[in-house]
Design a protein around this motif. Structure first.
Motif, mmCIF file in Angstrom:
data_model
loop_
_atom_site.group_PDB
_atom_site.id
_atom_site.type_symbol
_atom_site.label_atom_id
_atom_site.label_comp_id
_atom_site.label_asym_id
_atom_site.label_seq_id
_atom_site.Cartn_x
_atom_site.Cartn_y
_atom_site.Cartn_z
ATOM 1 N N GLY A 1 0.796 -1.223 0.000
ATOM 2 C CA GLY A 1 0.000 0.000 0.000
ATOM 3 C C GLY A 1 0.826 1.269 0.000
ATOM 4 N N SER A 2 2.152 1.155 0.107
ATOM 5 C CA SER A 2 3.016 2.328 0.018
ATOM 6 C C SER A 2 4.320 1.931 -0.674
ATOM 7 C CB SER A 2 3.305 2.927 1.400
ATOM 8 O OG SER A 2 3.958 1.988 2.233
ATOM 9 N N ALA A 3 4.992 2.914 -1.252
ATOM 10 C CA ALA A 3 6.207 2.643 -2.014
ATOM 11 C C ALA A 3 7.443 2.887 -1.157
ATOM 12 C CB ALA A 3 6.253 3.542 -3.253
ATOM 13 N N PRO A 4 8.533 2.166 -1.398
ATOM 14 C CA PRO A 4 9.771 2.387 -0.637
ATOM 15 C C PRO A 4 10.275 3.822 -0.771
ATOM 16 C CG PRO A 4 9.900 0.317 -1.847
ATOM 17 C CD PRO A 4 8.664 1.024 -2.326
ATOM 18 N N THR A 5 10.936 4.289 0.284
ATOM 19 C CA THR A 5 11.515 5.636 0.252
ATOM 20 C C THR A 5 13.035 5.602 0.199
ATOM 21 O OG1 THR A 5 11.341 5.671 2.673
ATOM 22 C CG2 THR A 5 9.592 6.756 1.437
ATOM 23 N N SER A 6 13.618 4.395 0.099
ATOM 24 C CA SER A 6 15.067 4.305 -0.037
ATOM 25 C C SER A 6 15.426 3.235 -1.062
ATOM 26 C CB SER A 6 15.746 4.006 1.302
ATOM 27 O OG SER A 6 15.334 2.761 1.829
ATOM 28 N N PHE A 7 16.606 3.404 -1.635
ATOM 29 C CA PHE A 7 17.067 2.547 -2.735
ATOM 30 C C PHE A 7 18.501 2.114 -2.472
ATOM 31 C CE2 PHE A 7 19.365 2.389 -6.873
ATOM 32 C CZ PHE A 7 18.718 1.294 -7.434
ATOM 33 N N ARG A 8 18.760 0.818 -2.667
ATOM 34 C CA ARG A 8 20.128 0.290 -2.637
ATOM 35 C C ARG A 8 20.457 -0.281 -4.007
ATOM 36 N NH1 ARG A 8 23.707 -1.013 0.687
ATOM 37 N NH2 ARG A 8 24.101 -3.069 -0.207
ATOM 38 N N PRO A 9 21.478 0.266 -4.680
ATOM 39 C CA PRO A 9 21.868 -0.309 -5.966
ATOM 40 C C PRO A 9 22.401 -1.729 -5.786
ATOM 41 C CG PRO A 9 22.860 1.863 -5.637
ATOM 42 C CD PRO A 9 22.286 1.435 -4.325
ATOM 43 N N PRO A 10 22.087 -2.637 -6.698
ATOM 44 C CA PRO A 10 22.672 -3.985 -6.631
ATOM 45 C C PRO A 10 24.200 -3.918 -6.646
ATOM 46 C CG PRO A 10 20.888 -3.911 -8.230
ATOM 47 C CD PRO A 10 21.140 -2.498 -7.817
ATOM 48 N N TYR A 11 24.802 -4.835 -5.935
ATOM 49 C CA TYR A 11 26.261 -4.974 -5.861
ATOM 50 C C TYR A 11 26.944 -3.802 -5.158
ATOM 51 C CZ TYR A 11 25.074 -8.339 -9.507
ATOM 52 O OH TYR A 11 24.489 -9.353 -10.217
ATOM 53 N N SER A 12 26.194 -2.971 -4.461
ATOM 54 C CA SER A 12 26.809 -1.826 -3.784
ATOM 55 C C SER A 12 27.214 -2.203 -2.374
ATOM 56 C CB SER A 12 25.846 -0.638 -3.749
ATOM 57 O OG SER A 12 24.683 -0.960 -3.011
ATOM 58 N N GLY A 13 28.198 -1.518 -1.867
ATOM 59 C CA GLY A 13 28.610 -1.659 -0.466
ATOM 60 C C GLY A 13 28.635 -0.275 0.137
ATOM 61 N N ALA B 1 23.268 6.324 -12.141
ATOM 62 C CA ALA B 1 22.009 5.569 -12.172
ATOM 63 C C ALA B 1 21.237 5.750 -10.874
ATOM 64 C CB ALA B 1 22.303 4.089 -12.410
ATOM 65 N N ALA B 2 21.961 5.765 -9.756
ATOM 66 C CA ALA B 2 21.292 5.917 -8.463
ATOM 67 C C ALA B 2 20.640 7.285 -8.319
ATOM 68 C CB ALA B 2 22.295 5.699 -7.333
ATOM 69 N N ARG B 3 21.165 8.273 -9.029
ATOM 70 C CA ARG B 3 20.571 9.619 -8.944
ATOM 71 C C ARG B 3 19.137 9.623 -9.488
ATOM 72 N NH1 ARG B 3 25.945 11.801 -10.369
ATOM 73 N NH2 ARG B 3 26.779 12.796 -8.487
ATOM 74 N N LEU B 4 18.839 8.689 -10.373
ATOM 75 C CA LEU B 4 17.461 8.606 -10.869
ATOM 76 C C LEU B 4 16.504 8.230 -9.751
ATOM 77 C CD1 LEU B 4 17.946 6.916 -14.366
ATOM 78 C CD2 LEU B 4 17.493 9.319 -13.853
ATOM 79 N N ALA B 5 16.982 7.448 -8.782
ATOM 80 C CA ALA B 5 16.158 7.157 -7.605
ATOM 81 C C ALA B 5 15.994 8.419 -6.765
ATOM 82 C CB ALA B 5 16.782 6.035 -6.786
ATOM 83 N N ALA B 6 17.085 9.190 -6.633
ATOM 84 C CA ALA B 6 17.005 10.437 -5.875
ATOM 85 C C ALA B 6 16.026 11.411 -6.525
ATOM 86 C CB ALA B 6 18.391 11.070 -5.755
ATOM 87 N N ASP B 7 15.970 11.396 -7.855
ATOM 88 C CA ASP B 7 15.022 12.263 -8.558
ATOM 89 C C ASP B 7 13.583 11.920 -8.197
ATOM 90 O OD1 ASP B 7 17.145 13.487 -9.813
ATOM 91 O OD2 ASP B 7 16.936 12.367 -11.689
ATOM 92 N N ARG B 8 13.357 10.703 -7.707
ATOM 93 C CA ARG B 8 12.017 10.281 -7.294
ATOM 94 C C ARG B 8 11.784 10.510 -5.804
ATOM 95 N NH1 ARG B 8 13.502 8.040 -11.765
ATOM 96 N NH2 ARG B 8 12.065 6.965 -13.197
ATOM 97 N N GLY B 9 12.701 11.210 -5.153
ATOM 98 C CA GLY B 9 12.554 11.525 -3.738
ATOM 99 C C GLY B 9 13.051 10.441 -2.808
ATOM 100 N N MET B 10 13.792 9.458 -3.340
ATOM 101 C CA MET B 10 14.301 8.362 -2.531
ATOM 102 C C MET B 10 15.721 8.677 -2.051
ATOM 103 S SD MET B 10 13.043 5.334 -5.100
ATOM 104 C CE MET B 10 13.259 3.970 -3.964
ATOM 105 N N ILE B 11 16.081 8.155 -0.884
ATOM 106 C CA ILE B 11 17.452 8.299 -0.420
ATOM 107 C C ILE B 11 18.261 7.082 -0.856
ATOM 108 C CG2 ILE B 11 16.840 9.731 1.563
ATOM 109 C CD1 ILE B 11 17.345 7.237 3.321
#
Length: 245
Positions: free
Chosen positions: A84-96, A108-118
């Motif tokens: 019922g709600s969308a995630p607000t954070s993103f972890r790129p695959p293979y990231s540490g 690529a991760a900045r595209l998640a930030a453009d959606r308001g995600m950390i």
């Protein structure tokens, strides 16, 4: 926790956290969440946070902007359709940690930030996916410098996670005894755990999850029906051979 949900290990890891009164953030792969919606729903109901770890777990820096957007948006819709709600954070695959994120991955991760995600990276990237390390090794990799906050990255998907379960049973009470609390990424970042969905996004997410469930059930029925037809055909052949004899 990355790479789940996994039917074998995600429930065991969640139970281990519950034993010690701890919560975690589970960065789900969208296609695995679509296959196992009940696991995602159970995690959310237990107070764990659901994060976005892409849809198919690719190297995001090798994809076009359109492909990266699809990876993020499909997973947002799947999780939204389940919880019922969308995630607000993103972890790129293979990231540490940030040191493991080359420029093309960061772009690529900045595209998640453009959606308001950390962007959630690791302070302690534990190699519980590598069988060369025993639980003592993993424990040493997990412990932050005393008195400092930390993001400890483990895995609930991708293979045998029995050592991860054992690690939780050792690490969590050890750190709790030192005064640590285990919180979700959103609580650490002082932001909401889930983003509200528009009516259109709710409809898209629900349709995606429900449609996949219906198709999976139909495919199972067709496989069962095919087996029945095959069995009847074999029986008919045996009867005909017997009658001919």
């Amino acid at each position: 926790f990355d790479d789940g949900p996994d039917p074998a290990w995600t429930p065991r890891i969640a139970s281990a956290l519950e034993r010690h009164g701890a919560v975690g953030t589970f960065y789900v792969v969208g296609q695995e969440a679509l296959r196992n919606p009940d696991l995602v729903a159970d995690l959310a109901a237990a107070g764990h946070e659901i994060g976005n770890h892409s849809y198919t777990h690719p190297l995001m820096g090798t994809l076009s902007r359109t492909q990266v957007s699809r990876q993020i948006d499909l997973t947002q819709r799947v999780v939204g359709g389940i919880t019922g709600s969308a995630p607000t954070s993103f972890r790129p695959p293979y990231s540490g940690s940030g040191d493991f994120l080359p420029d093309e991955e960061l772009a690529a991760a900045r595209l998640a930030a453009d959606r308001g995600m950390i962007l959630a990276l690791s302070s302690q990237a534990v190699k519980d996916f590598d069988s060369r390390y025993d639980v003592d090794d993993l424990l040493a990799q997990s412990l932050p410098p005393l008195g400092t906050s930390s993001v400890v990255t483990l895995h609930d998907g991708g293979g045998d996670r029995s050592r991860t379960v054992e690690l939780i049973d050792r690490m969590v009470p050890m750190l709790q005894a030192q005064g640590y609390r285990f919180v979700t990424v959103s609580e650490m970042a002082d932001m909401p755990a889930g983003a509200p969905l528009s009516d259109q996004e709710k409809l898209l997410g629900t349709t995606l999850v429900t449609g996949n469930s219906v198709l999976t059930t139909a495919a199972s029925f067709m496989r069962a029906a095919s087996l029945v037809v095959l069995a009847l055909t074999l029986l008919r052949t045996v009867v005909l051979m017997w009658l001919a004899h």
